[in-house]
Each structure stands twice: as C-alpha cells, then as structure tokens.
Scaffold this motif. Structure first.
Motif, PDB file in Angstrom:
ATOM      1  N   ASN A 172       1.664   3.866   2.289  1.00 57.85           N
ATOM      2  CA  ASN A 172       1.637   3.026   1.095  1.00 57.85           C
ATOM      3  C   ASN A 172       2.946   2.241   0.918  1.00 57.85           C
ATOM      4  N   ARG A 173       3.503   1.805   2.034  1.00 59.04           N
ATOM      5  CA  ARG A 173       4.748   1.012   2.081  1.00 59.04           C
ATOM      6  C   ARG A 173       5.944   1.749   1.475  1.00 59.04           C
ATOM      7  N   GLY A 174       5.946   3.069   1.599  1.00 60.93           N
ATOM      8  CA  GLY A 174       7.060   3.875   1.097  1.00 60.93           C
ATOM      9  C   GLY A 174       8.002   4.249   2.221  1.00 60.93           C
ATOM     10  N   GLY A 175       8.755   5.326   1.991  1.00 67.81           N
ATOM     11  CA  GLY A 175       9.602   5.838   3.056  1.00 67.81           C
ATOM     12  C   GLY A 175      10.996   6.252   2.669  1.00 67.81           C
ATOM     13  N   PHE A 176      11.224   6.788   1.440  1.00 69.32           N
ATOM     14  CA  PHE A 176      12.573   7.280   1.143  1.00 69.32           C
ATOM     15  C   PHE A 176      12.572   8.319   0.022  1.00 69.32           C
ATOM     16  N   ILE A 177      13.583   9.184   0.090  1.00 71.45           N
ATOM     17  CA  ILE A 177      14.002  10.022  -1.028  1.00 71.45           C
ATOM     18  C   ILE A 177      15.520   9.879  -1.121  1.00 71.45           C
TER      19      ILE A 177
END
Length: 184
Positions: free
Chosen positions: A76-81
């Motif tokens: 879902n076009r994410g990718g970080f914490i």
C-alpha cells in the motif's frame, strides 16, 4: 583567572560536545532520564501504509537504550517505522551525527529534518548497518542525502529541528537498539 564560556569552548570541542544556540553543551541522548517524554514513534499508517512498530525503553545493567522494533511492509505504498525526537535547539557547529547502536544485521537510517521542511515526507537520510554488538558510527552531514528536490544538498546544523532512527524501504522485521545518539 575567571572561567568563562569562551575559555571552556576549546575543551568542549576537544571532548566532542556540541554547543547549542544558547551556548550550552548539548549532551547526547542516553535514554536514561524519561526518554518517553522526548521520543515518539510513528509508522507509514499516517499515509495509508500497513507497517507496525513500537519503541520501548530498556535497561541492561547500567546501560539504558531505546529499542525500535516492528514489521516494515512496502504494501500500500508504505515502508517505514520511525522513532523521532524534536531538538530543543539546533546543534550549532555540529559536523554530523554520532550513534551507538546494535541490531539484527540490517540497514537502518538516521533522518534529520530542518526548519525549511514543510512537508512530512521531506528529510535528510544517512544509512547505517546494525550488527549484534554495540557499535559507534559517525555520520557526517555530507553523508546525508535529501529526500527530494528543492532541498539543500546537505543539512545545516543551525537549521535542524528533529532527529529520527528509521527502519525503511523493504519488507523486514526491524529491531535496532540505540544506546546513544547525538551530534559531534
């Protein structure tokens, strides 16, 4: 001979301290005195992503540290914490970031934000690799790259407003411990 700030400056510089805009030494964060009041965690869910993460403040003997952990997902076009701290004052005169950390043999990033950044996806980023043992890494400001156009090629210490440790960019289980973070 009276002791003045001017006479103490060379000593502070030799010790690697950063002098803040107010002329006071800016010690590194050591996570020993209520770090939960200074650090916050957020994930890509703020933009529709599905990554999950948390920061916990731990202690092993006399060693205090922050642990950033979770699952980074690029769905879902994410990718970080990220765990982030706002700076009380810019680290005037600093040349880079110093971090003492350990982790799960993955790459992580330090993110810096400046006062000129208005959009939440703007930052400067430098990569580090976190292995199993405590390791000190110095990241000069020249090693930081801007997240996009319209930003200076490298951050200026006098304009910095926050610092963050970030798990980013690929699907993986994140686990990085930070014992110290600051400027040199």
């Amino acid at each position: 001979m009276p002791v003045t700030l001017k006479s103490l400056l060379p000593i502070a510089m030799l010790l690697g301290a950063t002098i803040s805009a107010r002329g006071e030494p800016m010690p590194p964060e050591t996570f020993s005195n209520h770090p939960e009041t200074r650090w916050r965690v957020f994930t890509d869910t703020v933009m529709g992503g599905v990554s999950t993460g948390q920061v916990s403040f731990e202690r092993e003997g006399a060693t205090h540290f922050a642990r950033l952990s979770g699952k980074v997902s690029t769905q879902n076009r994410g990718g970080f914490i990220q765990m982030q701290m706002k700076l009380d004052a810019p680290p005037e005169g600093a040349r880079g970031v110093r971090i003492v950390m350990r982790g799960n043999d993955e790459d992580y990033f330090v993110h810096l934000r400046s006062r000129a950044m208005l959009l939440p996806w703007q930052y400067y980023q430098a990569r580090f690799h976190a292995t199993a043992g405590w390791t000190e890494v110095k990241l000069p400001f020249a090693a930081f790259t801007p997240s996009g156009g319209m930003l200076r090629a490298e951050p200026r210490a006098k304009n910095l407003k926050s610092i963050g440790v970030v798990a980013y960019g690929k699907d993986y289980e994140a686990s990085v411990d930070v014992k110290e973070i600051g400027f040199y």
